[in-house]
Design a protein around this motif. Structure first.
Motif, PDB file in Angstrom:
ATOM      1  N   HIS A  57       0.812  -1.204   0.000  1.00 54.65           N
ATOM      2  CA  HIS A  57       0.000   0.000   0.000  1.00 54.65           C
ATOM      3  C   HIS A  57       0.851   1.261   0.000  1.00 54.65           C
ATOM      4  CE1 HIS A  57      -3.018   2.568   2.609  1.00 54.65           C
ATOM      5  NE2 HIS A  57      -2.641   3.184   1.527  1.00 54.65           N
ATOM      6  N   TRP A  58       1.603   1.464   1.067  1.00 50.95           N
ATOM      7  CA  TRP A  58       2.435   2.659   1.206  1.00 50.95           C
ATOM      8  C   TRP A  58       3.409   2.772   0.038  1.00 50.95           C
ATOM      9  CZ3 TRP A  58       2.923   6.973   3.982  1.00 50.95           C
ATOM     10  CH2 TRP A  58       4.172   7.560   4.151  1.00 50.95           C
ATOM     11  N   ASP A  59       4.053   1.676  -0.299  1.00 48.52           N
ATOM     12  CA  ASP A  59       5.031   1.660  -1.377  1.00 48.52           C
ATOM     13  C   ASP A  59       4.363   1.881  -2.730  1.00 48.52           C
ATOM     14  OD1 ASP A  59       7.543   0.181   0.179  1.00 48.52           O
ATOM     15  OD2 ASP A  59       5.580  -0.510   0.841  1.00 48.52           O
ATOM     16  N   LEU A  60       3.202   1.270  -2.917  1.00 50.30           N
ATOM     17  CA  LEU A  60       2.491   1.364  -4.181  1.00 50.30           C
ATOM     18  C   LEU A  60       2.130   2.806  -4.511  1.00 50.30           C
ATOM     19  CD1 LEU A  60       1.022  -0.080  -6.537  1.00 50.30           C
ATOM     20  CD2 LEU A  60      -1.013  -0.104  -5.077  1.00 50.30           C
ATOM     21  N   VAL A  61       1.733   3.577  -3.519  1.00 45.38           N
ATOM     22  CA  VAL A  61       1.351   4.969  -3.749  1.00 45.38           C
ATOM     23  C   VAL A  61       2.511   5.737  -4.369  1.00 45.38           C
ATOM     24  CG1 VAL A  61       0.701   7.129  -2.612  1.00 45.38           C
ATOM     25  CG2 VAL A  61      -0.411   4.994  -1.963  1.00 45.38           C
ATOM     26  N   HIS A  62       3.715   5.478  -3.893  1.00 42.93           N
ATOM     27  CA  HIS A  62       4.876   6.189  -4.431  1.00 42.93           C
ATOM     28  C   HIS A  62       5.172   5.748  -5.862  1.00 42.93           C
ATOM     29  CE1 HIS A  62       5.716   6.319   0.065  1.00 42.93           C
ATOM     30  NE2 HIS A  62       5.259   7.494  -0.298  1.00 42.93           N
ATOM     31  N   PRO A 113      -3.026   5.683   5.373  1.00 48.64           N
ATOM     32  CA  PRO A 113      -3.962   5.800   4.255  1.00 48.64           C
ATOM     33  C   PRO A 113      -3.707   7.035   3.396  1.00 48.64           C
ATOM     34  CG  PRO A 113      -5.002   6.616   6.238  1.00 48.64           C
ATOM     35  CD  PRO A 113      -3.638   6.115   6.650  1.00 48.64           C
ATOM     36  N   VAL A 114      -2.602   7.031   2.662  1.00 43.93           N
ATOM     37  CA  VAL A 114      -2.254   8.206   1.853  1.00 43.93           C
ATOM     38  C   VAL A 114      -2.649   8.041   0.385  1.00 43.93           C
ATOM     39  CG1 VAL A 114      -0.385   8.913   3.385  1.00 43.93           C
ATOM     40  CG2 VAL A 114       0.095   7.311   1.541  1.00 43.93           C
ATOM     41  N   TRP A 115      -3.232   6.903   0.026  1.00 45.06           N
ATOM     42  CA  TRP A 115      -3.600   6.669  -1.369  1.00 45.06           C
ATOM     43  C   TRP A 115      -4.546   7.715  -1.952  1.00 45.06           C
ATOM     44  CZ3 TRP A 115      -8.737   5.860  -2.530  1.00 45.06           C
ATOM     45  CH2 TRP A 115      -9.573   5.505  -1.460  1.00 45.06           C
ATOM     46  N   PRO A 116      -5.459   8.340  -1.169  1.00 45.80           N
ATOM     47  CA  PRO A 116      -6.336   9.334  -1.786  1.00 45.80           C
ATOM     48  C   PRO A 116      -5.589  10.522  -2.400  1.00 45.80           C
ATOM     49  CG  PRO A 116      -7.267   8.608   0.293  1.00 45.80           C
ATOM     50  CD  PRO A 116      -5.874   8.072   0.229  1.00 45.80           C
ATOM     51  N   VAL A 117      -4.401  10.830  -1.882  1.00 42.48           N
ATOM     52  CA  VAL A 117      -3.633  11.939  -2.458  1.00 42.48           C
ATOM     53  C   VAL A 117      -3.275  11.620  -3.905  1.00 42.48           C
ATOM     54  CG1 VAL A 117      -1.574  13.372  -2.214  1.00 42.48           C
ATOM     55  CG2 VAL A 117      -2.705  12.467  -0.172  1.00 42.48           C
ATOM     56  N   ALA A 118      -2.789  10.405  -4.139  1.00 41.48           N
ATOM     57  CA  ALA A 118      -2.428  10.001  -5.496  1.00 41.48           C
ATOM     58  C   ALA A 118      -3.662   9.878  -6.382  1.00 41.48           C
ATOM     59  CB  ALA A 118      -1.669   8.678  -5.464  1.00 41.48           C
ATOM     60  N   LEU A 119      -4.741   9.310  -5.853  1.00 37.79           N
ATOM     61  CA  LEU A 119      -5.943   9.148  -6.664  1.00 37.79           C
ATOM     62  C   LEU A 119      -6.518  10.507  -7.053  1.00 37.79           C
ATOM     63  CD1 LEU A 119      -8.599   6.425  -6.386  1.00 37.79           C
ATOM     64  CD2 LEU A 119      -9.369   8.784  -6.604  1.00 37.79           C
ATOM     65  N   ASP A 120      -6.481  11.454  -6.132  1.00 37.47           N
ATOM     66  CA  ASP A 120      -6.987  12.795  -6.436  1.00 37.47           C
ATOM     67  C   ASP A 120      -6.159  13.441  -7.548  1.00 37.47           C
ATOM     68  OD1 ASP A 120      -8.910  14.958  -5.504  1.00 37.47           O
ATOM     69  OD2 ASP A 120      -6.998  16.028  -5.370  1.00 37.47           O
ATOM     70  N   GLN A 121      -4.841  13.268  -7.486  1.00 38.14           N
ATOM     71  CA  GLN A 121      -3.987  13.799  -8.548  1.00 38.14           C
ATOM     72  C   GLN A 121      -4.332  13.162  -9.886  1.00 38.14           C
ATOM     73  OE1 GLN A 121       0.224  13.796  -7.878  1.00 38.14           O
ATOM     74  NE2 GLN A 121       0.087  14.792  -5.881  1.00 38.14           N
ATOM     75  N   TYR A 122      -4.576  11.857  -9.862  1.00 32.60           N
ATOM     76  CA  TYR A 122      -4.911  11.153 -11.095  1.00 32.60           C
ATOM     77  C   TYR A 122      -6.219  11.687 -11.677  1.00 32.60           C
ATOM     78  CZ  TYR A 122      -5.626   7.354 -14.416  1.00 32.60           C
ATOM     79  OH  TYR A 122      -5.818   6.630 -15.573  1.00 32.60           O
ATOM     80  N   VAL A 123      -7.231  11.824 -10.841  1.00 29.53           N
ATOM     81  CA  VAL A 123      -8.539  12.279 -11.313  1.00 29.53           C
ATOM     82  C   VAL A 123      -8.444  13.697 -11.876  1.00 29.53           C
ATOM     83  CG1 VAL A 123     -10.860  12.920 -10.560  1.00 29.53           C
ATOM     84  CG2 VAL A 123      -9.866  10.736  -9.836  1.00 29.53           C
ATOM     85  N   LYS A 124      -7.693  14.554 -11.228  1.00 33.71           N
ATOM     86  CA  LYS A 124      -7.538  15.923 -11.727  1.00 33.71           C
ATOM     87  C   LYS A 124      -6.810  15.950 -13.062  1.00 33.71           C
ATOM     88  CE  LYS A 124      -7.701  18.308  -7.285  1.00 33.71           C
ATOM     89  NZ  LYS A 124      -6.938  19.005  -6.210  1.00 33.71           N
ATOM     90  N   ARG A 125      -5.840  15.048 -13.228  1.00 32.28           N
ATOM     91  CA  ARG A 125      -5.055  15.016 -14.466  1.00 32.28           C
ATOM     92  C   ARG A 125      -5.858  14.423 -15.619  1.00 32.28           C
ATOM     93  NH1 ARG A 125       0.646  14.559 -15.997  1.00 32.28           N
ATOM     94  NH2 ARG A 125       1.251  14.953 -13.830  1.00 32.28           N
TER      95      ARG A 125
END
Length: 399
Positions: A57-62, A113-125
């Protein structure tokens, strides 16, 4: 699987290019074909990980931060792979380990639970509302799990304080040397759940739902962090048990999380940045950031008790941006990338963690009580180097 040999663009300093190209190539060769329980091709946390193939999880987000700009379809599939492991009670497991072709994971422990940061960036992009809805549903269930399983009197905790099983990801962290064995607010867990509520409010509004309950809870948590986890004398954030004690407070880097999630006041944030993150006597080592303040008696050259994890430097840099401290973000990113590139030139690999004073990574210790006592080589999980270089380039043009 991903086969294309996309060349990394000319981002950042010329001295960084060999490191960045190698990072991309390492991502590409870390992708494994879809096989149960993975619906899609999945990316392991690095072929050099000492415990074998793992999907973390943690690693995957990066990894997603790194791959999102050039391989968006792959990045999206990693979100879908990971969220498919969510339990009925809302828990998202920390790491999925592959053993003899079979996946094993623990449904009692999660990870930050930091995955929402990456998902939000993806959705905005990429304007992917379907992924946003999927993420929103998972986010609400995960909030429910934290509320039922990790609630402390005014915040939240990780099981580290109860079992020393390292749900926080900070294995053997100095904060836990004297931690109580009962639920009490952890500065990182409380900050992370605050961030979950801020994204819940934002995504609810985007999807046409009522954001107000999430807005109210995020306000409550922000106030609790600012008033109950911040020490005015030292200008830093601490766990609730540390705040209740007298005497010196541990110089644990995790006190920067309220800055990273935007929960600190501007005054608090600037003190954290100037007096701690950019202070050579605290965390601003040659390779920033040290995980324990160099002035702390507990500082040592052992995993999470002094060495540098590039992922944490990245989160700190993003936190600086919440408070318009572009100057600080640039210093953190540039220092980490300079030092990582220097070690790559010497060793030809990417390390799990690094020497804070710029010396050889393999001189550090990992876990002396195990058979794996040096940092892993070819380890992507804590090295979002492509994302760090892209952010540096973006901020450099702004400054």
């Amino acid at each position: 699987m991903i086969h294309e040999e996309t060349r990394w663009n000319e981002t950042g300093k010329p001295a960084w290019q060999p490191l960045l190209q190698y990072t991309l190539e390492l991502h590409l060769c870390s992708v494994r074909p879809a096989a149960a329980p993975f619906r899609y091709d999945w990316e392991e946390i690095g072929p050099g990980y000492c415990y074998g193939p793992a999907f973390g999880h943690w690693d995957l987000v990066h990894a997603i931060f790194d791959m999102m700009p050039t391989h968006p379809d792959h990045a999206k599939k990693q979100f879908l792979n990971y969220l498919s492991f969510q339990g009925e009670n809302g828990v998202l497991p920390g790491t999925i380990m592959m053993r003899d072709g079979k996946a094993k994971w623990n449904m009692e422990l999660s990870h930050p639970p930091v995955w929402p940061v990456a998902l939000d960036q993806y959705v905005k992009r990429y304007a992917d509302n379907d992924l946003l809805q999927t993420g929103y549903n998972a986010l609400l269930r995960q909030i429910g799990w934290f509320e039922s399983e990790r609630k402390a009197p005014f915040g939240y905790y990780y099981m580290d304080i109860m079992t020393r099983k390292w749900e926080s990801g900070v294995d053997d962290g100095i904060r836990f040397d004297q931690a109580p064995h009962h639920p009490t607010a952890c500065v990182d867990a409380t900050s992370h759940v605050y961030q979950l509520y801020t994204y819940a409010a934002q995504w609810a509004q985007q999807l046409g739902s009522d954001p107000e309950p999430f807005v109210q809870r995020s306000k409550e948590l922000k106030l609790a962090i600012q008033q109950q986890l911040y020490d005015e004398q030292t200008g830093f954030f601490y766990d609730s048990w540390t705040m209740a004690q007298s005497g010196p407070k541990p110089g644990a880097q995790e006190g920067m999380w309220p800055l990273a999630v935007g929960a600190a006041t501007p005054q608090q944030a600037n003190r954290v940045i100037d007096e701690h993150l950019l202070n050579p006597e605290r965390f601003f080592t040659k390779h920033p950031l040290a995980t324990v303040a160099v002035s702390d008696p507990a500082f040592e050259l052992r995993m999470w008790r002094g060495p540098v994890w590039n992922s944490m430097t990245y989160w700190a840099a993003m936190g600086c941006m919440h408070y318009n401290r572009i100057d600080a973000a640039l210093q953190l990113l540039e220092g980490a990338l300079d030092a990582s590139a220097e070690q790559f030139a010497r060793t030809g690999t990417i390390w799990e963690f690094y020497h804070p004073h710029g010396e050889a990574p393999d001189s550090l210790t990992r876990k002396p009580y195990t058979s794996f006592n040096t940092p892993c080589r070819d380890y992507l999980g804590h090295n979002p180097l492509l994302a760090m270089a892209s952010l540096w380039q973006h901020l450099k043009f702004q400054s």
